[in-house]
Scaffold this motif. Structure first.
Motif, PDB file in Angstrom:
ATOM      1  N   SER A  40       0.845  -1.178   0.000  1.00  0.00           N
ATOM      2  CA  SER A  40       0.000   0.000   0.000  1.00  0.00           C
ATOM      3  C   SER A  40       0.887   1.237   0.000  1.00  0.00           C
ATOM      4  O   SER A  40       1.986   1.220   0.544  1.00  0.00           O
ATOM      5  CB  SER A  40      -0.900  -0.001   1.226  1.00  0.00           C
ATOM      6  OG  SER A  40      -1.936   0.933   1.056  1.00  0.00           O
ATOM      7  N   GLU A  41       0.389   2.284  -0.625  1.00  0.00           N
ATOM      8  CA  GLU A  41       1.142   3.530  -0.622  1.00  0.00           C
ATOM      9  C   GLU A  41       0.763   4.319   0.625  1.00  0.00           C
ATOM     10  O   GLU A  41      -0.394   4.678   0.786  1.00  0.00           O
ATOM     11  CB  GLU A  41       0.825   4.339  -1.890  1.00  0.00           C
ATOM     12  CG  GLU A  41       1.135   3.571  -3.164  1.00  0.00           C
ATOM     13  CD  GLU A  41       0.982   4.434  -4.412  1.00  0.00           C
ATOM     14  OE1 GLU A  41       0.983   5.675  -4.290  1.00  0.00           O
ATOM     15  OE2 GLU A  41       0.867   3.851  -5.510  1.00  0.00           O
ATOM     16  N   PRO A  42       1.750   4.598   1.467  1.00  0.00           N
ATOM     17  CA  PRO A  42       1.439   5.262   2.748  1.00  0.00           C
ATOM     18  C   PRO A  42       0.792   6.630   2.573  1.00  0.00           C
ATOM     19  O   PRO A  42       0.044   7.067   3.446  1.00  0.00           O
ATOM     20  CB  PRO A  42       2.797   5.358   3.444  1.00  0.00           C
ATOM     21  CG  PRO A  42       3.817   5.133   2.385  1.00  0.00           C
ATOM     22  CD  PRO A  42       3.183   4.299   1.328  1.00  0.00           C
ATOM     23  N   ASP A  43       1.063   7.293   1.444  1.00  0.00           N
ATOM     24  CA  ASP A  43       0.424   8.596   1.214  1.00  0.00           C
ATOM     25  C   ASP A  43      -1.062   8.441   0.918  1.00  0.00           C
ATOM     26  O   ASP A  43      -1.838   9.376   1.076  1.00  0.00           O
ATOM     27  CB  ASP A  43       1.085   9.319   0.033  1.00  0.00           C
ATOM     28  CG  ASP A  43       2.514   9.726   0.363  1.00  0.00           C
ATOM     29  OD1 ASP A  43       2.858   9.745   1.559  1.00  0.00           O
ATOM     30  OD2 ASP A  43       3.277  10.008  -0.568  1.00  0.00           O
ATOM     31  N   VAL A  44      -1.439   7.264   0.462  1.00  0.00           N
ATOM     32  CA  VAL A  44      -2.836   7.017   0.099  1.00  0.00           C
ATOM     33  C   VAL A  44      -3.549   6.287   1.234  1.00  0.00           C
ATOM     34  O   VAL A  44      -4.575   6.740   1.733  1.00  0.00           O
ATOM     35  CB  VAL A  44      -2.925   6.175  -1.194  1.00  0.00           C
ATOM     36  CG1 VAL A  44      -4.388   5.920  -1.554  1.00  0.00           C
ATOM     37  CG2 VAL A  44      -2.197   6.879  -2.334  1.00  0.00           C
ATOM     38  N   PHE A  45      -2.993   5.165   1.627  1.00  0.00           N
ATOM     39  CA  PHE A  45      -3.545   4.414   2.752  1.00  0.00           C
ATOM     40  C   PHE A  45      -2.437   3.576   3.365  1.00  0.00           C
ATOM     41  O   PHE A  45      -2.079   2.532   2.825  1.00  0.00           O
ATOM     42  CB  PHE A  45      -4.717   3.521   2.299  1.00  0.00           C
ATOM     43  CG  PHE A  45      -5.432   2.868   3.459  1.00  0.00           C
ATOM     44  CD1 PHE A  45      -6.448   3.549   4.128  1.00  0.00           C
ATOM     45  CD2 PHE A  45      -5.073   1.593   3.888  1.00  0.00           C
ATOM     46  CE1 PHE A  45      -7.098   2.957   5.203  1.00  0.00           C
ATOM     47  CE2 PHE A  45      -5.728   0.999   4.966  1.00  0.00           C
ATOM     48  CZ  PHE A  45      -6.737   1.684   5.618  1.00  0.00           C
ATOM     49  N   CYS A  48       7.298   5.109  -1.775  1.00  0.00           N
ATOM     50  CA  CYS A  48       7.560   6.102  -0.738  1.00  0.00           C
ATOM     51  C   CYS A  48       9.069   6.169  -0.505  1.00  0.00           C
ATOM     52  O   CYS A  48       9.823   5.444  -1.132  1.00  0.00           O
ATOM     53  CB  CYS A  48       6.822   5.729   0.540  1.00  0.00           C
ATOM     54  SG  CYS A  48       7.240   4.073   1.143  1.00  0.00           S
ATOM     55  N   LYS A  49       9.478   7.016   0.416  1.00  0.00           N
ATOM     56  CA  LYS A  49      10.914   7.263   0.623  1.00  0.00           C
ATOM     57  C   LYS A  49      11.683   5.997   0.947  1.00  0.00           C
ATOM     58  O   LYS A  49      12.711   5.716   0.364  1.00  0.00           O
ATOM     59  CB  LYS A  49      11.101   8.295   1.748  1.00  0.00           C
ATOM     60  CG  LYS A  49      11.665   9.605   1.217  1.00  0.00           C
ATOM     61  CD  LYS A  49      11.882  10.589   2.365  1.00  0.00           C
ATOM     62  CE  LYS A  49      11.375  11.982   1.961  1.00  0.00           C
ATOM     63  NZ  LYS A  49      10.817  12.742   3.067  1.00  0.00           N
TER      64      LYS A  49
END
Length: 153
Positions: free
Chosen positions: A8-13, A57-58
């Motif tokens: 999952s993309e942490p910026d999204v969820f 992500c980073k």
DNA sequence: GCCAACGTTGGC
DNA sequence: GCCAACGTTGGC
């Protein structure tokens, strides 16, 4: 019991979002890949445990653990023309896409980055995440790999 | 932002 | 059924 990894993309969820949901539970919608769908629909059972992976992500890597609390049912967001992952070819009488409900279990004591996992690739021969070009967002994790990875924690 | 890898689409 | 074109994923 089986083990899985979900991206999952942490910026999204991200894991934080899951932890803050009511009952710390959310439906895992938006999977639009047949192989990933098949793993969810045909493989996942209540109680199965999941490595929660942050992608795009980073520092991509495994950040926590979740578990399956509801087995596959139709992904209704595919029927909604306004939804991000609307799919006109999926209809309620013959749903093409499925989702499961997952619940937060715990955060890892420390994140295990993709880079670190790669350093252990010899000990993780069957771990799909490390296969070149892998783009699956839902994948099985062997019991051996599960144990090995959590021992890194 | 770049781009390699991969999946899907659609013409033929 | 082939395959070129296109879109997406996701690490870097």
């Amino acid at each position: 019991m089986a083990y899985w990894l979900m991206k999952s993309e942490p910026d999204v969820f991200g894991l934080d979002h899951l932890e803050q949901m009511p009952n710390q539970t959310e439906h895992w919608d938006g999977v639009r890949n047949y192989q990933a769908r098949n793993f969810m629909r045909d493989g996942m059972k209540v109680g199965d445990e999941i490595l929660f992976y942050h992608s795009n992500c980073k520092v991509p890597g495994i950040v926590g653990i979740a578990k399956v609390v509801r087995e596959a049912y139709p992904d209704h967001t595919a029927f909604d023309p306004d939804a991000k992952y609307y799919d006109p070819k999926s209809d309620p009488d013959k749903p093409r896409w499925y989702m499961v409900d997952v619940q937060f279990v715990r955060r890892l004591k420390r994140n295990i980055s993709l880079q670190e996992l790669k350093e252990h690739s010899e000990q993780l021969p069957d771990f799909p995440l490390l296969r070149k070009g892998n783009r699956l967002s839902v994948m099985p994790v062997s019991e051996q790999a599960w144990g090995y990875i959590l021992d890194l924690e």
